[in-house]
Design an enzyme around this catalytic site. Structure first.
Site, PDB file in Angstrom:
ATOM      1  N   LEU A 250       0.833  -1.208   0.000  1.00  0.00           N
ATOM      2  CA  LEU A 250       0.000   0.000   0.000  1.00  0.00           C
ATOM      3  C   LEU A 250       0.868   1.257   0.000  1.00  0.00           C
ATOM      4  O   LEU A 250       0.358   2.351   0.169  1.00  0.00           O
ATOM      5  CB  LEU A 250      -0.918   0.016   1.238  1.00  0.00           C
ATOM      6  N   CYS A 260       9.577  -9.179 -12.815  1.00  0.00           N
ATOM      7  CA  CYS A 260       8.321  -9.930 -12.868  1.00  0.00           C
ATOM      8  C   CYS A 260       7.088  -9.065 -13.127  1.00  0.00           C
ATOM      9  O   CYS A 260       6.401  -9.270 -14.138  1.00  0.00           O
ATOM     10  CB  CYS A 260       8.137 -10.723 -11.586  1.00  0.00           C
ATOM     11  N   LYS A 263       6.500  -7.359 -16.726  1.00  0.00           N
ATOM     12  CA  LYS A 263       6.283  -8.282 -17.846  1.00  0.00           C
ATOM     13  C   LYS A 263       5.051  -9.171 -17.629  1.00  0.00           C
ATOM     14  O   LYS A 263       4.329  -9.481 -18.569  1.00  0.00           O
ATOM     15  CB  LYS A 263       7.538  -9.115 -18.123  1.00  0.00           C
TER      16      LYS A 263
HETATM   17  N1  LIG Z   1      13.424 -13.258 -10.575  1.00  0.00           N
HETATM   18  C1  LIG Z   1      12.359 -13.447  -9.830  1.00  0.00           C
HETATM   19  O1  LIG Z   1      12.173 -12.817  -8.787  1.00  0.00           O
HETATM   20  C2  LIG Z   1      11.298 -14.442 -10.243  1.00  0.00           C
HETATM   21  C3  LIG Z   1      10.343 -14.850  -9.293  1.00  0.00           C
HETATM   22  C4  LIG Z   1       9.391 -15.781  -9.678  1.00  0.00           C
HETATM   23  C5  LIG Z   1       9.371 -16.273 -10.981  1.00  0.00           C
HETATM   24  N2  LIG Z   1      10.308 -15.844 -11.881  1.00  0.00           N
HETATM   25  C6  LIG Z   1      10.265 -16.411 -13.224  1.00  0.00           C
HETATM   26  O2  LIG Z   1      11.302 -17.402 -13.320  1.00  0.00           O
HETATM   27  C7  LIG Z   1      11.847 -17.430 -14.634  1.00  0.00           C
HETATM   28  C8  LIG Z   1      13.341 -17.201 -14.592  1.00  0.00           C
HETATM   29  O3  LIG Z   1      13.554 -15.899 -14.064  1.00  0.00           O
HETATM   30  P1  LIG Z   1      14.999 -15.434 -13.593  1.00  0.00           P
HETATM   31  O4  LIG Z   1      14.822 -14.123 -12.932  1.00  0.00           O
HETATM   32  O5  LIG Z   1      15.679 -16.550 -12.863  1.00  0.00           O
HETATM   33  O6  LIG Z   1      15.718 -15.230 -15.022  1.00  0.00           O
HETATM   34  P2  LIG Z   1      17.264 -15.113 -15.314  1.00  0.00           P
HETATM   35  O7  LIG Z   1      17.376 -14.353 -16.568  1.00  0.00           O
HETATM   36  O8  LIG Z   1      17.979 -14.639 -14.093  1.00  0.00           O
HETATM   37  O9  LIG Z   1      17.731 -16.631 -15.574  1.00  0.00           O
HETATM   38  C9  LIG Z   1      17.386 -17.369 -16.693  1.00  0.00           C
HETATM   39  C10 LIG Z   1      18.546 -18.316 -16.988  1.00  0.00           C
HETATM   40  O10 LIG Z   1      18.158 -19.232 -18.008  1.00  0.00           O
HETATM   41  C11 LIG Z   1      19.304 -19.479 -18.806  1.00  0.00           C
HETATM   42  N3  LIG Z   1      18.898 -20.055 -20.093  1.00  0.00           N
HETATM   43  C12 LIG Z   1      18.171 -19.472 -21.071  1.00  0.00           C
HETATM   44  N4  LIG Z   1      18.017 -20.319 -22.110  1.00  0.00           N
HETATM   45  C13 LIG Z   1      18.647 -21.471 -21.758  1.00  0.00           C
HETATM   46  C14 LIG Z   1      18.851 -22.704 -22.396  1.00  0.00           C
HETATM   47  N5  LIG Z   1      18.367 -22.950 -23.622  1.00  0.00           N
HETATM   48  N6  LIG Z   1      19.551 -23.670 -21.758  1.00  0.00           N
HETATM   49  C15 LIG Z   1      20.054 -23.435 -20.528  1.00  0.00           C
HETATM   50  N7  LIG Z   1      19.898 -22.271 -19.868  1.00  0.00           N
HETATM   51  C16 LIG Z   1      19.215 -21.306 -20.475  1.00  0.00           C
HETATM   52  C17 LIG Z   1      19.964 -18.114 -18.926  1.00  0.00           C
HETATM   53  O11 LIG Z   1      21.312 -18.209 -19.332  1.00  0.00           O
HETATM   54  C18 LIG Z   1      19.804 -17.601 -17.499  1.00  0.00           C
HETATM   55  O12 LIG Z   1      20.903 -17.961 -16.696  1.00  0.00           O
HETATM   56  C19 LIG Z   1      11.075 -16.373 -15.420  1.00  0.00           C
HETATM   57  O13 LIG Z   1      10.001 -16.985 -16.069  1.00  0.00           O
HETATM   58  C20 LIG Z   1      10.567 -15.436 -14.340  1.00  0.00           C
HETATM   59  O14 LIG Z   1       9.402 -14.752 -14.725  1.00  0.00           O
HETATM   60  C21 LIG Z   1      11.278 -14.953 -11.535  1.00  0.00           C
END
Ligand SMILES: NC(=O)c1ccc[n+]([C@@H]2O[C@H](COP(=O)([O-])OP(=O)(O)OC[C@H]3O[C@@H](n4cnc5c(N)ncnc54)[C@H](O)[C@@H]3O)[C@@H](O)[C@H]2O)c1
Length: 430
Positions: A250, A260, A263
């Site tokens: 709030l 997050c 997007k």
């Molecule tokens: N960051 C947050 O707080 C959070 C919280 C909840 C959910 N999420 C969700 O989790 C997911 C990941 O988010 P993140 O913040 O960890 O992203 P990030 O960008 O930190 O990590 C993604 C990783 O995936 C790797 N990657 C991409 N393509 C690949 C492949 N073909 N093979 C192997 N590795 C590969 C990248 O190199 C990278 O290290 C997203 O969908 C996000 O929306 C994120």
């Protein structure tokens, strides 16, 4: 259980460490060699309090390892978590290309039954697509299950959230596959919701979009509070005692950011458009958020007049305290706009670094708060790090050229700052 986590970014690294702490044998796989090298050495590639010691402990115990070798990794593990990124496409919908690539790779390489768990945030219907992508790529005739298990951790408190989740959401086609995923978490002492995959996927989007809505609602209300001489902070306090509303999210400010909310809200709107269902509330949420930092900048311009040549100290780059994540941080939009107006920017953040795209002669990062404030015509607080909120404002007062403080997070003690001789302005703060 032997578990493979694909994607060792923020969520993947945290998930891999959590699962190894829970007693599983875990491998983290990523395509970025540098990231894997650092993780193998026990070094996180992002800032998260308390997580690195757990990484080092699990590496030492040999419960956790990291690799870039997808062939061996996929073949040797029966449970595979997908944790790759799902960024926005230009139209706001979700770019599933990394999920698709990983799914096809799993299909191509797997030679025995696999349980695949989607942890990445993906739109409803993605579990079905993942199944198809795997099936289309299968080299060997093999069975598999795909379960949706969205992640709810918050950056800055990932360790707490991973070990004490509010809830675990498991969306799968069969009771058996859902129970297998539930067992991986052991006894987490939290509600576990079993549902179909589409509902699990929607729960994640609905949760983030609702939190973003709370923020934009208070931000829009704060603008009105400014006009009618009301304190939005007292309004929030009064509202928060109602258990149906709750106290969190709030606090008015310069808007939400991070990897997050921006997007995920846009993705839900795009999904609505795809299904001819207008999500008007969420469209407004985005509009308020996109314009909120400008609302603060208007206050800055009103006080300072022309910004050309003015030295502005910006405290905090990260989208929130406790992280070095700059994705969609409002500070970046503020820096760009101030720079376009000819201001000279002095920047400080305890952990986040100035991104390459903002490295211009007119923006300089300083290692200490004092150096940042020295000679400033105004201070803008963008991130409510504790070192700013409970900082030595009395000692900082003589450092600044003129004592304007614009509190983009409504986090500072307005009364105290005014008493110290600062001209303080928040958003809807009296
Ligand atoms: N960051 C947050 O707080 C959070 C919280 C909840 C959910 N999420 C969700 O989790 C997911 C990941 O988010 P993140 O913040 O960890 O992203 P990030 O960008 O930190 O990590 C993604 C990783 O995936 C790797 N990657 C991409 N393509 C690949 C492949 N073909 N093979 C192997 N590795 C590969 C990248 O190199 C990278 O290290 C997203 O969908 C996000 O929306 C994120």
């Amino acid at each position: 259980m032997n578990i493979l986590v694909i994607g060792t970014g923020y969520v993947g690294a945290t998930t891999a460490i959590l699962l190894s702490e829970l007693g599983h044998q875990v491998t983290g796989l990523d395509m970025e060699e540098e990231k894997i090298k650092r993780l193998q050495q026990g070094v996180l590639t992002f800032y998260e309090p308390g997580l690195e010691p757990l990484l080092q402990k699990q590496l030492q115990l040999e419960n956790l390892m990291f690799t870039t070798d997808s062939v061996q990794a996929i073949q040797e593990h029966d449970v595979i978590f997908i944790c790759v990124g799902t960024p926005s496409l230009p139209d706001g919908s979700t770019d599933l290309s990394a999920v698709r690539k990983v799914s096809a790779r799993i299909g191509q390489l797997m030679a025995s039954h696999k349980l695949i768990v989607i942890k990445s945030t993906v739109p409803p219907g993605t579990q079905q697509r993942v199944k198809r992508w795997i099936k289309d790529a299968l080299t060997y005739k093999t069975s598999f299950d795909v379960v949706s298990n969205p992640e709810f951790l918050r950056e800055g408190s990932a360790v707490h959230d991973a070990f004490h989740p509010d809830r675990i959401i498991i969306g799968g086609d069969s009771e058996e596959s859902r129970s297998q995923v539930e067992r991986l978490y052991g006894d987490m002492n939290c509600p576990v919701v079993h549902t179909n995959p589409e509902t699990a996927e929607m729960i994640k989007y609905a949760s983030n979009a609702f939190l973003a809505t709370k923020i934009s609602y208070m931000n829009e209300l704060a603008r009105l509070c400014d006009e009618v001489d009301v304190s939005v902070q007292t309004v929030a306090e009064g509202m928060g005692y109602d258990p149906r509303i709750g106290k969190s999210f709030l606090q008015a400010g310069i808007g939400y950011g991070g990897s997050c909310f921006p997007k995920d809200v846009k993705s839900l709107i795009a999904l609505g458009n795809e299904h001819y269902t207008e999500l008007g509330i969420l469209k407004r949420v985005v509009k308020v958020n996109d314009s909120q930092y400008r609302y603060l900048l208007k206050k800055v311009k009103r006080q300072l007049g022309l910004l050309r040549g003015k030295r502005i100290a910006l405290l905090g780059l990260a989208f929130k305290p406790g992280t070095d994540d700059l994705r969609e941080a409002p500070s970046l939009a503020i820096l760009s706009e101030l720079m376009e107006n000819g201001a000279l920017l002095k920047v400080h953040d305890p952990v986040a670094k100035l991104p390459r795209e903002l490295q211009f002669p007119s923006i300089k990062a300083f290692p200490s708060i004092e150096e940042t404030l020295l000679g400033a015509h105004a201070i803008i607080l963008c991130t409510e790090w504790p070192q700013y909120v409970s900082g030595a404002w009395e000692d900082w007062r003589p450092l600044v050229k003129s004592p304007y403080v614009f509190d983009g997070r409504n986090a500072l003690d307005a009364k105290k700052l005014k008493a110290l001789g600062y001209h303080y302005e928040g958003i809807g703060v009296r």
